[in-house]
Design an enzyme around this catalytic site. Structure first.
Site, PDB file in Angstrom:
ATOM      1  N   LYS A 168      -6.091   4.590 -13.593  1.00 34.68           N
ATOM      2  CA  LYS A 168      -4.655   4.692 -13.915  1.00 34.68           C
ATOM      3  C   LYS A 168      -4.239   6.155 -14.048  1.00 34.68           C
ATOM      4  O   LYS A 168      -3.206   6.564 -13.549  1.00 34.68           O
ATOM      5  CB  LYS A 168      -4.344   3.937 -15.216  1.00 34.68           C
ATOM      6  CG  LYS A 168      -4.495   2.424 -15.105  1.00 34.68           C
ATOM      7  CD  LYS A 168      -3.462   1.822 -14.174  1.00 34.68           C
ATOM      8  CE  LYS A 168      -3.612   0.328 -14.015  1.00 34.68           C
ATOM      9  NZ  LYS A 168      -2.841  -0.207 -12.897  1.00 34.68           N
ATOM     10  N   SER A 187      -0.790   2.258 -17.872  1.00 36.42           N
ATOM     11  CA  SER A 187      -1.229   1.540 -19.066  1.00 36.42           C
ATOM     12  C   SER A 187      -1.320   2.492 -20.250  1.00 36.42           C
ATOM     13  O   SER A 187      -1.602   3.694 -20.083  1.00 36.42           O
ATOM     14  CB  SER A 187      -2.623   0.973 -18.779  1.00 36.42           C
ATOM     15  OG  SER A 187      -3.232   0.542 -19.962  1.00 36.42           O
ATOM     16  N   TYR A 235     -11.656   1.980 -15.542  1.00 35.04           N
ATOM     17  CA  TYR A 235     -10.326   1.382 -15.330  1.00 35.04           C
ATOM     18  C   TYR A 235      -9.235   2.361 -15.736  1.00 35.04           C
ATOM     19  O   TYR A 235      -8.288   2.628 -14.984  1.00 35.04           O
ATOM     20  CB  TYR A 235     -10.203   0.076 -16.126  1.00 35.04           C
ATOM     21  CG  TYR A 235      -8.772  -0.387 -16.280  1.00 35.04           C
ATOM     22  CD1 TYR A 235      -8.067  -0.879 -15.176  1.00 35.04           C
ATOM     23  CD2 TYR A 235      -8.102  -0.308 -17.499  1.00 35.04           C
ATOM     24  CE1 TYR A 235      -6.742  -1.283 -15.304  1.00 35.04           C
ATOM     25  CE2 TYR A 235      -6.784  -0.712 -17.634  1.00 35.04           C
ATOM     26  CZ  TYR A 235      -6.106  -1.192 -16.541  1.00 35.04           C
ATOM     27  OH  TYR A 235      -4.796  -1.576 -16.661  1.00 35.04           O
TER      28      TYR A 235
HETATM   29  P1  NAD Z   1      -3.249  -9.588 -12.673  1.00 38.06           P
HETATM   30  O1  NAD Z   1      -4.681  -9.485 -12.300  1.00 38.06           O
HETATM   31  O2  NAD Z   1      -2.732 -10.894 -13.153  1.00 38.06           O
HETATM   32  O3  NAD Z   1      -2.337  -9.106 -11.461  1.00 38.06           O
HETATM   33  C1  NAD Z   1      -2.754  -8.132 -10.524  1.00 38.06           C
HETATM   34  C2  NAD Z   1      -2.555  -8.733  -9.138  1.00 38.06           C
HETATM   35  O4  NAD Z   1      -2.980  -7.781  -8.159  1.00 38.06           O
HETATM   36  C3  NAD Z   1      -3.400  -9.989  -8.929  1.00 38.06           C
HETATM   37  O5  NAD Z   1      -2.548 -11.031  -8.493  1.00 38.06           O
HETATM   38  C4  NAD Z   1      -4.408  -9.598  -7.851  1.00 38.06           C
HETATM   39  O6  NAD Z   1      -4.722 -10.683  -7.009  1.00 38.06           O
HETATM   40  C5  NAD Z   1      -3.674  -8.475  -7.144  1.00 38.06           C
HETATM   41  N1  NAD Z   1      -4.530  -7.503  -6.460  1.00 38.06           N
HETATM   42  C6  NAD Z   1      -5.593  -6.826  -6.978  1.00 38.06           C
HETATM   43  N2  NAD Z   1      -6.111  -6.026  -6.031  1.00 38.06           N
HETATM   44  C7  NAD Z   1      -5.355  -6.178  -4.903  1.00 38.06           C
HETATM   45  C8  NAD Z   1      -5.400  -5.631  -3.601  1.00 38.06           C
HETATM   46  N3  NAD Z   1      -6.343  -4.759  -3.243  1.00 38.06           N
HETATM   47  N4  NAD Z   1      -4.460  -6.021  -2.705  1.00 38.06           N
HETATM   48  C9  NAD Z   1      -3.517  -6.911  -3.040  1.00 38.06           C
HETATM   49  N5  NAD Z   1      -3.435  -7.478  -4.246  1.00 38.06           N
HETATM   50  C10 NAD Z   1      -4.348  -7.112  -5.181  1.00 38.06           C
HETATM   51  O7  NAD Z   1      -2.951  -8.455 -13.765  1.00 38.06           O
HETATM   52  P2  NAD Z   1      -1.638  -8.168 -14.606  1.00 38.06           P
HETATM   53  O8  NAD Z   1      -1.980  -8.340 -16.041  1.00 38.06           O
HETATM   54  O9  NAD Z   1      -0.491  -8.874 -14.033  1.00 38.06           O
HETATM   55  O10 NAD Z   1      -1.529  -6.601 -14.356  1.00 38.06           O
HETATM   56  C11 NAD Z   1      -0.697  -6.041 -13.351  1.00 38.06           C
HETATM   57  C12 NAD Z   1      -0.884  -4.539 -13.355  1.00 38.06           C
HETATM   58  O11 NAD Z   1      -0.561  -4.043 -14.656  1.00 38.06           O
HETATM   59  C13 NAD Z   1      -2.308  -4.075 -13.065  1.00 38.06           C
HETATM   60  O12 NAD Z   1      -2.241  -2.927 -12.258  1.00 38.06           O
HETATM   61  C14 NAD Z   1      -2.852  -3.758 -14.430  1.00 38.06           C
HETATM   62  O13 NAD Z   1      -3.845  -2.767 -14.370  1.00 38.06           O
HETATM   63  C15 NAD Z   1      -1.617  -3.243 -15.157  1.00 38.06           C
HETATM   64  N6  NAD Z   1      -1.706  -3.393 -16.618  1.00 38.06           N
HETATM   65  C16 NAD Z   1      -1.940  -4.616 -17.185  1.00 38.06           C
HETATM   66  C17 NAD Z   1      -2.057  -4.735 -18.564  1.00 38.06           C
HETATM   67  C18 NAD Z   1      -2.340  -6.059 -19.223  1.00 38.06           C
HETATM   68  O14 NAD Z   1      -2.702  -6.075 -20.406  1.00 38.06           O
HETATM   69  N7  NAD Z   1      -2.181  -7.199 -18.542  1.00 38.06           N
HETATM   70  C19 NAD Z   1      -1.916  -3.601 -19.393  1.00 38.06           C
HETATM   71  C20 NAD Z   1      -1.651  -2.378 -18.784  1.00 38.06           C
HETATM   72  C21 NAD Z   1      -1.546  -2.285 -17.395  1.00 38.06           C
HETATM   73  N1  UFG Z   2      -9.628  -8.876 -30.120  1.00 33.43           N
HETATM   74  C1  UFG Z   2     -10.388  -9.695 -30.923  1.00 33.43           C
HETATM   75  N2  UFG Z   2     -10.995 -10.769 -30.352  1.00 33.43           N
HETATM   76  C2  UFG Z   2     -10.872 -11.062 -29.020  1.00 33.43           C
HETATM   77  C3  UFG Z   2     -10.092 -10.215 -28.210  1.00 33.43           C
HETATM   78  C4  UFG Z   2      -9.483  -9.116 -28.800  1.00 33.43           C
HETATM   79  O1  UFG Z   2     -10.515  -9.466 -32.124  1.00 33.43           O
HETATM   80  O2  UFG Z   2     -11.472 -12.058 -28.556  1.00 33.43           O
HETATM   81  C5  UFG Z   2      -8.920  -7.726 -30.737  1.00 33.43           C
HETATM   82  C6  UFG Z   2      -9.350  -6.372 -30.185  1.00 33.43           C
HETATM   83  O3  UFG Z   2     -10.445  -5.877 -30.903  1.00 33.43           O
HETATM   84  C7  UFG Z   2      -8.058  -5.560 -30.384  1.00 33.43           C
HETATM   85  C8  UFG Z   2      -6.944  -6.586 -30.207  1.00 33.43           C
HETATM   86  O4  UFG Z   2      -7.550  -7.858 -30.431  1.00 33.43           O
HETATM   87  O5  UFG Z   2      -8.000  -5.067 -31.692  1.00 33.43           O
HETATM   88  C9  UFG Z   2      -6.322  -6.578 -28.822  1.00 33.43           C
HETATM   89  O6  UFG Z   2      -7.350  -6.688 -27.839  1.00 33.43           O
HETATM   90  P1  UFG Z   2      -7.018  -6.994 -26.304  1.00 33.43           P
HETATM   91  O7  UFG Z   2      -8.325  -7.123 -25.595  1.00 33.43           O
HETATM   92  O8  UFG Z   2      -6.076  -8.145 -26.210  1.00 33.43           O
HETATM   93  O9  UFG Z   2      -6.199  -5.719 -25.836  1.00 33.43           O
HETATM   94  P2  UFG Z   2      -6.636  -4.185 -25.782  1.00 33.43           P
HETATM   95  O10 UFG Z   2      -5.650  -3.448 -26.630  1.00 33.43           O
HETATM   96  O11 UFG Z   2      -8.059  -3.990 -26.088  1.00 33.43           O
HETATM   97  O12 UFG Z   2      -6.454  -3.847 -24.243  1.00 33.43           O
HETATM   98  C10 UFG Z   2      -5.240  -4.116 -23.525  1.00 33.43           C
HETATM   99  C11 UFG Z   2      -5.574  -4.355 -22.047  1.00 33.43           C
HETATM  100  C12 UFG Z   2      -6.079  -3.093 -21.414  1.00 33.43           C
HETATM  101  C13 UFG Z   2      -5.120  -1.988 -21.637  1.00 33.43           C
HETATM  102  C14 UFG Z   2      -4.864  -1.812 -23.126  1.00 33.43           C
HETATM  103  C15 UFG Z   2      -3.860  -0.739 -23.403  1.00 33.43           C
HETATM  104  O13 UFG Z   2      -6.525  -5.361 -21.913  1.00 33.43           O
HETATM  105  O14 UFG Z   2      -6.195  -3.285 -20.029  1.00 33.43           O
HETATM  106  O15 UFG Z   2      -4.376  -3.050 -23.665  1.00 33.43           O
HETATM  107  O16 UFG Z   2      -2.624  -1.104 -22.939  1.00 33.43           O
HETATM  108  F1  UFG Z   2      -5.626  -0.854 -21.138  1.00 33.43           F
END
Ligand code: NAD
Ligand code: UFG
Length: 348
Positions: free
Chosen positions: A152, A124, A148
């Site tokens: 990573k 991430s 978190y």
């Molecule tokens: P998500 O929660 O929708 O998907 C993660 C999946 O992993 C879920 O389906 C959950 O059930 C499964 N899971 C969690 N723990 C598990 C375990 N112990 N065994 C088997 N399955 C398990 O999240 P996402 O947004 O699809 O994110 C996927 C990956 O990308 C995550 O590792 C997350 O940290 C990373 N990531 C997401 C974002 C974002 O903004 N969505 C940003 C950066 C990184």
């Molecule tokens: N924001 C609002 N109101 C809300 C939610 C978000 O104003 O209800 C703003 C936040 O302050 C930020 C922007 O919208 O400025 C984006 O916020 P998000 O929560 O959508 O995303 P972040 O950038 O904070 O975090 C995301 C993921 C993290 C990841 C990070 C970096 O949630 O897991 O991007 O990739 F680590």
């Protein structure tokens, strides 16, 4: 030979499944459904018309995970399974360290045992902490700001150590920026369990009338309009990045990190305006104080992924807004999983 995708029922995983199947890969999905629904698998089958295996398995369950390695001929692993809420990780650090780090450790030990030494890992942009300037390139200093983010960062370091101990490994560390949007069919998308923490699902749930108004966290940042700036990337572009990384690890060795972002930053108010314009909806909002831990501006320099993976985000902010809304409008209550209780595995 098959690709094992952990976390494949989740938001990013489900879109990655579609791209892998459409590209002709044999696919095995492992997910414990702790943050997802089995219905996503049904919809993937519907979108692609392709067969694949699904195991409802916790990657911490070494015995169950090992039986998947025994039963199948696995060529590479795309590892997305993990817990992802920053706030929850502050409240429950041990749960996060155990699930994300121990889960990855168990997975890597089994990969080593069964001689599967190719992995794409979902890292991430959070590993950059508060960047000194933007855009962010992969060689920026790494410093996670919460449990978190530290999971990573620790996993990235663990995977680097693994490669340094045995140069047969091939590992891509994909640092995602802010994935939003959904598959254009509107059949799969982001389905938060409770009130969303992230901006786009909060906006779509406001648009559909589930939430009253959006709270904009601060308008006094040094940005274009004072609200936070992020690099929003369409989840289908992100999923395609996994295919490019997979092609790379299947044909070369080493460990490399790649930013998956568009290289463009949008402020919160620019996203609200783009969403309203694209969808014809109105998003009532209120400016409130800053959210603790947020940075002013965060966007990628995606040059390395373009040069080394041949990957470039293709979809723009209108596509992201239209598709996020398409999913929300067609599925106001998410997946509404009727199959959730079936505690088993399937061939779809
Ligand atoms: P998500 O929660 O929708 O998907 C993660 C999946 O992993 C879920 O389906 C959950 O059930 C499964 N899971 C969690 N723990 C598990 C375990 N112990 N065994 C088997 N399955 C398990 O999240 P996402 O947004 O699809 O994110 C996927 C990956 O990308 C995550 O590792 C997350 O940290 C990373 N990531 C997401 C974002 C974002 O903004 N969505 C940003 C950066 C990184
Ligand atoms: N924001 C609002 N109101 C809300 C939610 C978000 O104003 O209800 C703003 C936040 O302050 C930020 C922007 O919208 O400025 C984006 O916020 P998000 O929560 O959508 O995303 P972040 O950038 O904070 O975090 C995301 C993921 C993290 C990841 C990070 C970096 O949630 O897991 O991007 O990739 F680590």
């Amino acid at each position: 030979m098959a690709i094992l995708l952990t976390g494949g029922a989740g938001y990013i995983g489900s879109h990655t499944c579609v791209e892998l199947l459409n590209a002709g890969y044999k696919l095995i999905v492992v997910d414990d459904l702790s943050n997802s629904k089995l219905n996503s698998m049904v919809r993937i089958k519907e979108i692609t018309g392709k067969d694949f295996k699904f195991y409802k398995t916790d990657i911490l369950d070494r015995e169950a995970l090992e039986s998947i390695f025994v039963e199948n001929s696995i060529e590479a692993v795309i590892h997305l399974a993990g817990l992802k809420s920053v706030g929850e990780s502050v409240q429950m650090p041990l749960h996060y360290y155990h699930n994300n780090i121990t889960g990855t450790l168990v997975l890597c030990e089994l990969m080593k045992k069964y001689n599967v030494k190719k992995m794409v890992f979902s890292s991430s942009a959070t590993v950059y902490g508060v960047p000194e300037y933007v855009p962010i390139s992969e060689d920026f200093p790494l410093r996670a700001m919460n449990p978190y983010g530290r999971t990573k960062l620790m996993i990235e370091e663990m995977l680097r150590d693994l490669y340094h101990s045995d140069h047969d490994w091939s590992i891509s560390l994909l640092r995602y920026f802010n994935p939003i949007g959904a598959h254009e069919s509107g059949r799969i998308g982001e389905d938060p369990k409770s009130i969303p923490n992230n901006l786009m699902p909060y906006i779509t749930q406001t648009a559909v009338g589930k939430l009253e108004e959006l709270y904009v966290f601060g308008n006094d940042y040094p940005t274009v309009d004072g609200t936070g700036v992020r690099d929003y990337i369409h989840v289908v572009d992100l999923a395609k990045g996994h295919l490019k990384a997979l092609e790379k690890i299947l044909t070369s060795k080493g460990v490399e990190a790649y930013n998956l972002g568009t290289g463009k930053g949008y402020s919160v108010l620019q996203i609200v305006a783009a969403f309203e314009k694209t969808t014809g909806t109105k998003i009532p909002y209120k400016i409130v104080k800053r959210r603790q831990g947020d940075v002013a501006s965060c966007y990628a320099d995606p040059t390395k992924a373009r040069k080394e993976l041949g990957w470039l985000a293709e979809k723009g902010i209108e596509d992201m807004c239209r598709d996020a809304w398409g999913w929300q409008e067609k599925n106001p209550s998410g997946y509404e999983d009727v199959l959730q209780d079936r505690n088993t595995s399937f061939v779809f």
